[in-house]
Design an enzyme around this catalytic site. Structure first.
Site, PDB file in Angstrom:
ATOM      1  N   ASP A 163      23.582  32.007  62.457  1.00 32.62           N
ATOM      2  CA  ASP A 163      23.317  30.573  62.605  1.00 32.62           C
ATOM      3  C   ASP A 163      21.822  30.295  62.680  1.00 32.62           C
ATOM      4  O   ASP A 163      21.356  29.232  62.283  1.00 32.62           O
ATOM      5  CB  ASP A 163      24.038  30.048  63.850  1.00 32.62           C
ATOM      6  N   GLU A 193      32.013  40.348  65.774  1.00 33.11           N
ATOM      7  CA  GLU A 193      30.794  40.573  64.980  1.00 33.11           C
ATOM      8  C   GLU A 193      29.837  41.506  65.701  1.00 33.11           C
ATOM      9  O   GLU A 193      29.222  42.390  65.093  1.00 33.11           O
ATOM     10  CB  GLU A 193      30.098  39.243  64.712  1.00 33.11           C
TER      11      GLU A 193
END
Ligand SMILES: O=C[C@H](O)[C@H](O)[C@H](O)COP(=O)(O)O
Length: 258
Positions: free
Chosen positions: A96, A115
Site C-alpha cells: 500500500d 503475507e
C-alpha cells in the site's frame, strides 16, 4: 476479432513493476514461490506463466489468501502449503505504501498476516507497486492507516487500548465490509482495525510496529519492516524505479514486452 483494451496509466505501471521484478527475481532455479495479494500480483502470475510449462512444472506456489490461491489455481500452477514448504525461494507481493528504507504498509486487502508469513519465510522478498506507493514517509500517501488484524473478541478493547500508546493514533476504526453488513473478516476469521498514525510516529515505523504488536488481541500489524530486499515501482513514463534495501536507487527502462 479480439480487441486489446489499453491499460490505464496505473494498471500499466503495476504491470511494468510486476514484469520487471519477475524477470529479475523469479529464475529457473527457484522452485518454491510465494504469491502475494492485491491488484498488482495478477501481473506477477501472468509473467510467471509466460516463463513456460517446462520451468513451471517443477515449481510450487504458495498463496497469501483466497485471492492468490485462485490466481495460482486458475493459472494452472501447482498450489503448495506453508506447512510443507516453510522456506520459500522468493515471494513477490504488492504494497500500500513503501518508504525509502523499504518499510511497507500492507493489509489494504486484509491479507497481511499470511503475507508476512510468506515474506519472512522467503530468502528474497520483493515488493511490486505503481508509482503512487513510492513514498518518503509511510502514511503520506496511504490515508486509511496501518491495518491491524485483531481477534474479534478483543477488537473493542483494542480500540480503547491503542489510545493509551505513548504516541497514539490520530484515529482508529474497525474496518467495515462492503457488500456485507458488519466488519471485514479476514481469511483467518479475524477483524481489522485501521489506525492512522501521524507523521512523527510514522517516521519510526519499527517503533509503531513493536508498540502495536504488544497490545492484547493483536494478531499481526500491517507494517513490514526490514523484510523487503527490493521494491519495484512502475512509473507513468514507462520506466521502473528500483529501490534496494541498502538504499541504492536506480531507474531502468522496462523490457519491450512489459
Ligand atoms: O492485504 C493486501 C495487501 O497487502 C496488498 O498487497 C496491498 O493492499 C497492495 O495491493 P495493490 O497491489 O492492489 O495496491
Amino acid at each position: 476479432m479480439a480487441t486489446t483494451i489499453p491499460l490505464t496509466a496505473i494498471e500499466g505501471a503495476k504491470r511494468l513493476a510486476a514484469f520487471t521484478a519477475v524477470d529479475r527475481h523469479i529464475l529457473s532455479q527457484h522452485k518454491v514461490i510465494g504469491i502475494g495479494s492485491g491488484s498488482t500480483v495478477p501481473y506477477v502470475v501472468d509473467r510467471i506463466v509466460s516463463q513456460g510449462l517446462s520451468v513451471n512444472k517443477d515449481r510450487v506456489f504458495l498463496a497469501t489468501g483466497f485471492q492468490s490461491q485462485q490466481l495460482i489455481v486458475n493459472a494452472g500452477l501447482r498450489l503448495g502449503d506453508i506447512d510443507q514448504f516453510p522456506v520459500l525461494d522468493v515471494t513477490i507481493d504488492g504494497a500500500d505504501e513503501v518508504d525509502p528504507d523499504l518499510n511497507c504498509i500492507k493489509g489494504g486487502g486484509a491479507c497481511h498476516l499470511r503475507e508476512k508469513v510468506l515474506a519472512e519465510g522467503a530468502k528474497t522478498f520483493i515488493v511490486v507497486a505503481d508509482y503512487r506507493k513510492n513514498s518518503q514517509v509511510l502514511g503520506a500517501n496511504y490515508a486509511p492507516g496501518v491495518p491491524i488484524e485483531v481477534a474479534p473478541f478483543a477488537a473493542t478493547s483494542l480500540l480503547r487500548s491503542i489510545k493509551t500508546l505513548k504516541t497514539p493514533p490520530l484515529n482508529a476504526n474497525l474496518r467495515m465490509g462492503t457488500g456485507k453488513a458488519g466488519p471485514v473478516v479476514t481469511d483467518n476469521g479475524n477483524f481489522v482495525v485501521d489506525a492512522v498514525f501521524g507523521p512523527e510516529a510514522m517516521s519510526d515505523p519499527v517503533r509503531v510496529l513493536h508498540a502495536v504488536k504488544l497490545l492484547t488481541g493483536v494478531v499481526e500489524v500491517g507494517l513490514f519492516c526490514n523484510v523487503a530486499k527490493a521494491a519495484y515501482f512502475g512509473n507513468q513514463d514507462g520506466s521502473v524505479t528500483v529501490k534496494l534495501a541498502d538504499g541504492q536507487v536506480s531507474q531502468i527502462e522496462a523490457s519491450s514486452d512489459a
